[in-house]
Design a protein around this motif. Structure first.
Motif, short mmCIF file in Angstrom:
data_model
loop_
_atom_site.label_atom_id
_atom_site.label_comp_id
_atom_site.label_asym_id
_atom_site.label_seq_id
_atom_site.Cartn_x
_atom_site.Cartn_y
_atom_site.Cartn_z
N ALA A 28 0.83 -1.21 0.00
CA ALA A 28 0.00 0.00 0.00
C ALA A 28 0.86 1.26 0.00
O ALA A 28 1.92 1.30 0.64
CB ALA A 28 -0.92 0.01 1.21
N TYR A 32 -4.30 1.36 4.59
CA TYR A 32 -5.52 0.92 5.30
C TYR A 32 -5.09 0.57 6.72
O TYR A 32 -4.27 -0.32 6.93
CB TYR A 32 -6.09 -0.28 4.54
N TRP A 33 -5.58 1.31 7.69
CA TRP A 33 -5.24 0.99 9.09
C TRP A 33 -6.41 1.46 9.95
O TRP A 33 -6.55 2.64 10.23
CB TRP A 33 -3.94 1.67 9.51
N LYS A 35 -10.62 -0.29 10.85
CA LYS A 35 -11.78 -0.79 10.09
C LYS A 35 -13.00 -0.87 10.98
O LYS A 35 -12.89 -0.86 12.21
CB LYS A 35 -11.47 -2.16 9.49
N GLN A 39 -15.53 -5.86 7.89
CA GLN A 39 -14.37 -5.53 7.05
C GLN A 39 -14.61 -4.31 6.18
O GLN A 39 -14.27 -4.31 4.99
CB GLN A 39 -14.00 -6.74 6.17
N SER A 121 -1.03 -12.77 3.97
CA SER A 121 -2.49 -12.87 4.04
C SER A 121 -3.13 -12.27 2.78
O SER A 121 -4.15 -12.76 2.33
CB SER A 121 -3.04 -12.21 5.31
N SER A 160 -9.22 -11.05 4.40
CA SER A 160 -8.24 -10.08 4.89
C SER A 160 -8.39 -8.83 4.03
O SER A 160 -8.39 -8.93 2.79
CB SER A 160 -6.83 -10.65 4.74
N GLY A 161 -8.54 -7.70 4.68
CA GLY A 161 -8.86 -6.46 3.95
C GLY A 161 -7.95 -6.20 2.76
O GLY A 161 -8.40 -6.04 1.63
N SER A 162 -6.64 -6.20 3.02
CA SER A 162 -5.71 -5.83 1.96
C SER A 162 -5.72 -6.85 0.80
O SER A 162 -5.29 -6.52 -0.31
CB SER A 162 -4.29 -5.69 2.51
N ARG A 165 -7.23 -6.06 -2.74
CA ARG A 165 -6.50 -5.27 -3.74
C ARG A 165 -5.61 -6.16 -4.61
O ARG A 165 -5.18 -5.73 -5.68
CB ARG A 165 -5.65 -4.20 -3.04
N SER A 219 -1.72 -7.62 12.46
CA SER A 219 -2.45 -6.50 11.84
C SER A 219 -3.85 -6.40 12.41
O SER A 219 -4.36 -5.31 12.65
CB SER A 219 -2.56 -6.71 10.33
N THR A 220 -4.48 -7.57 12.63
CA THR A 220 -5.86 -7.55 13.11
C THR A 220 -5.95 -6.85 14.46
O THR A 220 -6.84 -6.02 14.68
CB THR A 220 -6.39 -9.00 13.19
N HIS A 223 -5.36 -3.05 13.87
CA HIS A 223 -6.56 -2.36 13.38
C HIS A 223 -7.50 -2.08 14.55
O HIS A 223 -8.06 -0.99 14.66
CB HIS A 223 -7.31 -3.24 12.37
N LEU A 269 1.52 5.50 9.56
CA LEU A 269 1.06 4.16 9.99
C LEU A 269 1.77 3.75 11.28
O LEU A 269 1.14 3.32 12.25
CB LEU A 269 1.35 3.16 8.86
N ALA A 311 2.99 -3.38 8.04
CA ALA A 311 2.92 -3.52 9.49
C ALA A 311 4.01 -4.48 9.97
O ALA A 311 3.75 -5.61 10.38
CB ALA A 311 1.54 -4.02 9.90
C1 DP6 Z 1 -0.42 -2.09 7.17
O1 DP6 Z 1 -5.21 -6.55 5.46
O2 DP6 Z 1 -3.46 -7.56 6.95
O3 DP6 Z 1 -0.55 -3.63 5.40
O4 DP6 Z 1 -8.00 -6.92 7.24
O5 DP6 Z 1 -7.22 -7.55 9.53
O6 DP6 Z 1 -6.55 -8.94 7.55
P1 DP6 Z 1 -6.90 -7.57 8.07
O7 DP6 Z 1 -5.59 -6.67 7.93
P2 DP6 Z 1 -4.55 -6.56 6.76
O8 DP6 Z 1 -3.95 -5.10 7.07
C2 DP6 Z 1 -2.96 -4.56 6.27
C3 DP6 Z 1 -2.51 -3.29 6.79
C4 DP6 Z 1 -1.30 -2.68 6.11
C5 DP6 Z 1 -1.72 -1.53 5.19
C6 DP6 Z 1 -2.35 -1.89 3.88
O9 DP6 Z 1 -2.05 -2.95 3.30
O10 DP6 Z 1 -3.12 -1.04 3.38
#
Ligand code: DP6
Length: 352
Positions: A28, A32-33, A35, A39, A121, A160-162, A165, A219-220, A223, A269, A311
């Motif tokens: 990224a 994304y940090w 949520k 999700q 992830s 997993s959020g990221s 993408r 990461s979880t 967040h 971050l 992270a």
């Molecule tokens: C710092 O996607 O690993 O990489 O949704 O809980 O699985 P979960 O978290 P994750 O968080 C990634 C956070 C990051 C920033 C990013 O990739 O945007």
């Protein structure tokens, strides 16, 4: 699109099948940090999809057997991952109504070193979501490529959020942003190619493996700590606002502003982690030493070498192929590699 539009169809012919898919990792630039439930990201993010760092997954589905999941990473059974995937599959049943009607054997391999600390992830859930969509199409017929990718991204997000993408190449946006048409909190979209200057399409990401092994805070959990972070709202607003200069920069190829923005995002971050309660720090001494050396190098040479962080302690070294890359590579090999644990570097490029 709404969540309703991703609900499962009515008719399925469910049979035993084996499918295999591959999915890259991503890094990224706007992070994304933080949520909300289901999700939903607290702010939009944009990432580059990598080329070499990938997860390859073979998913064997044995129809009409009691639901269970067995997972293997590089041939070794991973019990912790099995529980996670079982929970995930139960959670997405409304979108894939056949999903609990069988037994799964999932074999995965990462193309990057297992203990490297590179996030698996994103590529891992991306590959699983693609396998699930492949099964869905075998059971209920094929839709369009676009629909299928969109739903895979939607499903990957719930793992997993990221990960959502990672389904697309190039620059990818997840999270609703006023300045990116079609962007959504539910799935990722590709940032329009015609709005990206050529300089950003031929880019390197060399990942310096500063600290290999488990992170102290996942990461979880990280967040979750944004829920009580007094700076969280300001941060979410800043990330949303950062899309405005990012759009201009990507269009006109302004490398200097790009560098400033991307490094600011990475440091923000980690600042958020330090402002959490309890506080935590994922950077190591080597991370800070490398950052300082990059800044000195830029001051002395003016060459476009810069960093981002995920992270963890590893440093993602970003630089374009614009004529100066050999000098930058020589500097990395001689000055930055000594700060890694075992001369560890994963040399990747952005995939367009
Ligand atoms: C710092 O996607 O690993 O990489 O949704 O809980 O699985 P979960 O978290 P994750 O968080 C990634 C956070 C990051 C920033 C990013 O990739 O945007």
């Amino acid at each position: 699109m709404t969540t309703q539009e991703f609900l499962g169809k009515e008719n399925y012919t469910v049979t035993s099948q084996t499918v295999s898919e591959s999915c890259p990792s991503n890094i990224a630039l706007i992070k994304y940090w933080g949520k909300y439930a289901d999700q939903i990201p607290a702010n939009p993010s944009i990432s580059y999809t990598l080329n070499h760092c990938k997860t390859n997954t073979i998913l064997e589905f044995l129809a009409d057997q009691p639901f269970s999941v067995q997972t293997f990473l590089s041939g070794n059974e991973e019990v912790k991952f099995e529980e996670k995937i079982e929970k995930y599959f139960k959670n997405i049943e409304q979108y894939l109504p056949w999903i609990l009607r069988g037994r799964y054997i999932i074999k995965t391999e990462n193309t990057f070193p297992h203990s490297s600390g590179i996030a698996s992830s994103a590529s891992g859930f991306g590959a699983i979501a693609k396998c699930l969509m492949a099964l869905d199409e075998l059971f209920s017929g094929k839709g369009s490529e676009e629909e299928s990718l969109g739903k895979a991204s939607f499903l990957a997000r719930l793992g997993s959020g990221s990960a959502c993408r990672s389904l697309y190449n190039g620059l990818v946006v997840w999270g609703s942003s006023d300045v990116v048409e079609g962007s959504s909190d539910l799935f990722a979209v590709r940032y329009p190619d015609e709005d990206i200057h050529a300089i950003f399409k031929d880019f390197n990401d060399w990942v310096l493996l500063i600290h290999e092994g488990q992170k102290s805070v996942s990461s979880t959990v990280g967040h979750g700590l944004m829920n009580t972070n007094p700076y969280a709202e300001r941060r979410f607003q800043e990330a949303r606002e950062n899309f405005i200069p990012m759009k201009e920069i990507l269009k006109n190829g302004d490398m200097e502003r790009f560098i400033t923005l991307v490094e600011h995002e990475a440091l923000t971050l980690h600042a958020m982690m330090m402002m959490s309660d309890p506080a935590f720090i994922l950077m190591k001494t080597g991370t800070l030493e490398v950052i300082n050396k990059i800044w000195d190098f830029r001051k002395e040479t003016g060459l476009p070498l810069f960093f981002t962080l995920d992270a963890g302690a590893n440093v993602h070294l970003l630089f374009p192929n614009n004529g100066a890359e050999e000098k930058i590579k020589t500097f990395i090999e001689s000055e930055l590699l000594p700060h890694t644990q075992k001369n560890g570097v994963v040399k990747d490029v952005m995939k367009f």
